[in-house]
Scaffold this motif. Structure first.
Motif, PDB file in Angstrom:
ATOM      1  N   PHE A  35       0.831  -1.199   0.000  1.00 49.74           N
ATOM      2  CA  PHE A  35       0.000   0.000   0.000  1.00 49.74           C
ATOM      3  C   PHE A  35       0.871   1.255   0.000  1.00 49.74           C
ATOM      4  O   PHE A  35       0.613   2.196  -0.758  1.00 49.74           O
ATOM      5  N   GLU A  85       2.356   1.828  -3.406  1.00 50.93           N
ATOM      6  CA  GLU A  85       1.325   2.196  -4.379  1.00 50.93           C
ATOM      7  C   GLU A  85       0.809   3.617  -4.146  1.00 50.93           C
ATOM      8  O   GLU A  85       0.626   4.368  -5.095  1.00 50.93           O
ATOM      9  N   SER A 119      -4.366   1.531  -5.081  1.00 52.99           N
ATOM     10  CA  SER A 119      -3.524   1.135  -3.945  1.00 52.99           C
ATOM     11  C   SER A 119      -4.364   0.457  -2.867  1.00 52.99           C
ATOM     12  O   SER A 119      -3.919  -0.506  -2.241  1.00 52.99           O
TER      13      SER A 119
END
Length: 130
Positions: free
Chosen positions: A4, A7, A44
């Motif tokens: 995460f 992203e 994400s």
């Protein structure tokens, strides 16, 4: 570093590029980059639940809507689904003629969407690890 985090940094970078385009007076590019920042932020979050989402904005938006908006996992305690609707509305209704005000508004909405994505990921992570 989490997937995460990697992203979402792409979304934040795209948002920064939108600000530069706005400063340079390229309003259409600023609007497009701000929209792309929101798509990347949504991606994400989607990738935390569905790793193989791909890069197609239509697929990303559909997965985001199904997994996070419709389930209210993305909802803010006070604003409810407001921040998600920034992305959904921009995706469904792209402007035909972008001026400075529209570009600035999309950039502001992208910033709020990215912040809401961070908050949603933290909430969801808290639910999983609790």
């Amino acid at each position: 570093v989490s997937l995460f985090s990697m992203e979402i940094s792409r979304a934040e970078s795209e948002h920064f590029d939108a600000l530069i385009a706005l400063d340079e007076g390229n309003y259409a590019l600023a609007d497009q980059r701000a929209y792309e920042a929101m798509v990347l932020a949504a991606r994400s979050l989607v990738r935390t639940a569905f790793l193989d989402v791909g890069d197609d904005p239509d697929d990303i938006i559909q997965e985001f809507k199904t997994r996070f908006y419709d389930t209210e996992l993305f909802y803010d305690r006070f604003a409810k689904g407001k921040f998600a609707r920034y992305l959904l509305n921009r995706h469904d209704n792209p402007p035909s003629n972008v001026d400075k005000d529209i570009a600035h508004s999309t950039i502001d909405e992208a910033q709020l969407f990215i912040e809401a994505t961070h908050a949603a990921e933290a909430r969801i992570n808290g639910l999983i690890t609790s």
